[in-house]
Design an enzyme around this catalytic site. Structure first.
Site, PDB file in Angstrom:
ATOM      1  N   GLU A 195      -6.228   7.349  -0.936  1.00  0.00           N
ATOM      2  CA  GLU A 195      -6.135   6.185  -0.049  1.00  0.00           C
ATOM      3  C   GLU A 195      -6.826   4.983  -0.673  1.00  0.00           C
ATOM      4  O   GLU A 195      -6.301   3.862  -0.643  1.00  0.00           O
ATOM      5  CB  GLU A 195      -6.768   6.508   1.314  1.00  0.00           C
ATOM      6  CG  GLU A 195      -5.914   7.377   2.209  1.00  0.00           C
ATOM      7  CD  GLU A 195      -4.562   6.759   2.516  1.00  0.00           C
ATOM      8  OE1 GLU A 195      -4.494   5.547   2.809  1.00  0.00           O
ATOM      9  OE2 GLU A 195      -3.560   7.490   2.453  1.00  0.00           O
ATOM     10  N   HIS A 254       0.836  -1.204   0.000  1.00  0.00           N
ATOM     11  CA  HIS A 254       0.000   0.000   0.000  1.00  0.00           C
ATOM     12  C   HIS A 254       0.873   1.257   0.000  1.00  0.00           C
ATOM     13  O   HIS A 254       0.644   2.186  -0.788  1.00  0.00           O
ATOM     14  CB  HIS A 254      -0.914  -0.014   1.227  1.00  0.00           C
ATOM     15  CG  HIS A 254      -1.618   1.280   1.489  1.00  0.00           C
ATOM     16  ND1 HIS A 254      -2.929   1.503   1.123  1.00  0.00           N
ATOM     17  CD2 HIS A 254      -1.200   2.428   2.083  1.00  0.00           C
ATOM     18  CE1 HIS A 254      -3.274   2.741   1.475  1.00  0.00           C
ATOM     19  NE2 HIS A 254      -2.238   3.311   2.067  1.00  0.00           N
ATOM     20  N   GLU A 255       1.870   1.301   0.871  1.00  0.00           N
ATOM     21  CA  GLU A 255       2.716   2.494   0.970  1.00  0.00           C
ATOM     22  C   GLU A 255       3.544   2.707  -0.289  1.00  0.00           C
ATOM     23  O   GLU A 255       3.691   3.838  -0.767  1.00  0.00           O
ATOM     24  CB  GLU A 255       3.624   2.382   2.197  1.00  0.00           C
ATOM     25  CG  GLU A 255       2.894   2.347   3.524  1.00  0.00           C
ATOM     26  CD  GLU A 255       1.966   3.528   3.718  1.00  0.00           C
ATOM     27  OE1 GLU A 255       2.226   4.598   3.126  1.00  0.00           O
ATOM     28  OE2 GLU A 255       0.970   3.395   4.431  1.00  0.00           O
ATOM     29  N   HIS A 281       1.570   4.419  -2.973  1.00  0.00           N
ATOM     30  CA  HIS A 281       1.488   5.886  -2.868  1.00  0.00           C
ATOM     31  C   HIS A 281       2.647   6.534  -3.633  1.00  0.00           C
ATOM     32  O   HIS A 281       2.461   7.537  -4.327  1.00  0.00           O
ATOM     33  CB  HIS A 281       1.561   6.316  -1.400  1.00  0.00           C
ATOM     34  CG  HIS A 281       0.235   6.299  -0.698  1.00  0.00           C
ATOM     35  ND1 HIS A 281      -0.860   6.992  -1.159  1.00  0.00           N
ATOM     36  CD2 HIS A 281      -0.161   5.688   0.445  1.00  0.00           C
ATOM     37  CE1 HIS A 281      -1.883   6.812  -0.331  1.00  0.00           C
ATOM     38  NE2 HIS A 281      -1.489   6.017   0.643  1.00  0.00           N
TER      39      HIS A 281
END
Length: 256
Positions: free
Chosen positions: A168, A93-94, A97
């Site tokens: 997000e 997930h990070e 980004h």
């Protein structure tokens, strides 16, 4: 505009500094290094710097103006409560980004919101000083201008926060595909939120709150409209729907 440009250019250093993050070596966090190396290899990204935040509150964030100047930070707390599979999903997930250039998007949104606020401020002063028009009687117009001057900054902030929430969702989806395990991310989000309520993040601040995987501000005091993050329940529901769609067909998805 200059302030936001500087914030974008030095985003990694600023975010890491205010959150007390410290660089760590492979010997100190071998599991994190192994997971990140595997994920960046799949995503075709350069290896980011790895940082550790001295906090028992579980959380994580990524920062950096582009994949070549990026960093991933995890708290001590998240390492204690998640297993390797869940950590892998969080790190995917990070990294998403960074790959999605969300720091750039957030900077543009902040710059636009700041510009709107500045124009609204000038409009308010123009009304107060009577320089907004040379008409003799413009009370009705001045009232309308004042309403716009007061509401415009609020609308700009709401739009900025809505963009943050949408990024997000995008990182959840991209991370779920990258890790090939959306269910693990859903489980991690539920676990992080539950523990974070009992262990508030000590370095939480509005300037970097949007970076974290879960909102570092404890409780549900703020309305959803003014939150930098979507509700965890909605994120989990979307991830489990994604897991159902991808089950058995992930091999055909382009991870790059």
């Amino acid at each position: 505009m200059l302030f936001n440009l500087g914030a974008y250019w030095f985003s990694d250093r600023i975010a890491l500094m205010v959150n007390r993050a410290q660089p760590v070596s492979r010997d100190e966090l071998p599991v994190i290094y192994e997971i990140v190396e595997e994920l960046v290899g799949r995503a075709g990204m350069p290896m980011p710097a790895i940082y550790l935040i001295p906090s028992a509150s579980p959380n994580a964030f990524a920062t950096g103006r582009n994949p070549r100047h990026s960093a991933v930070a995890v708290t001590e707390g998240i390492l204690r409560i998640l297993d390797r599979r869940q950590l892998r999903a969080v790190l995917a997930h990070e990294l998403s980004h960074v790959r999605n250039r969300d720091i750039l998007i957030a900077t543009v949104a902040a710059a636009i919101a700041g510009l709107v606020s500045a124009v609204a401020s000038m409009l308010r002063w123009g009304i107060l000083l009577g320089t907004g028009s040379d008409r003799v009687d413009r009370r009705g117009s001045a009232l309308g201008d004042l309403v716009i001057a007061l509401i415009a900054p609020l609308v700009a902030v709401i739009i900025q926060l809505a963009i943050s929430r949408s990024r997000e969702y995008a990182a959840d989806s991209s991370g779920g595909v990258l890790s090939e395990d959306p269910e693990a991310l859903a489980e991690a989000l539920e676990r992080i939120e539950m523990v974070a309520r009992a262990r508030p993040y000590p370095f939480a601040g509005p300037a970097t709150a949007h970076l974290f995987i879960v909102n570092p501000f404890g409780g549900r005091m703020l309305a959803r409209l003014f939150s930098t993050h979507p509700p965890v329940e909605e994120r989990v529901a979307r991830l489990r729907a994604l897991a159902a769609r991808l089950h058995g067909g992930i091999a055909g998805v382009d991870l790059r």
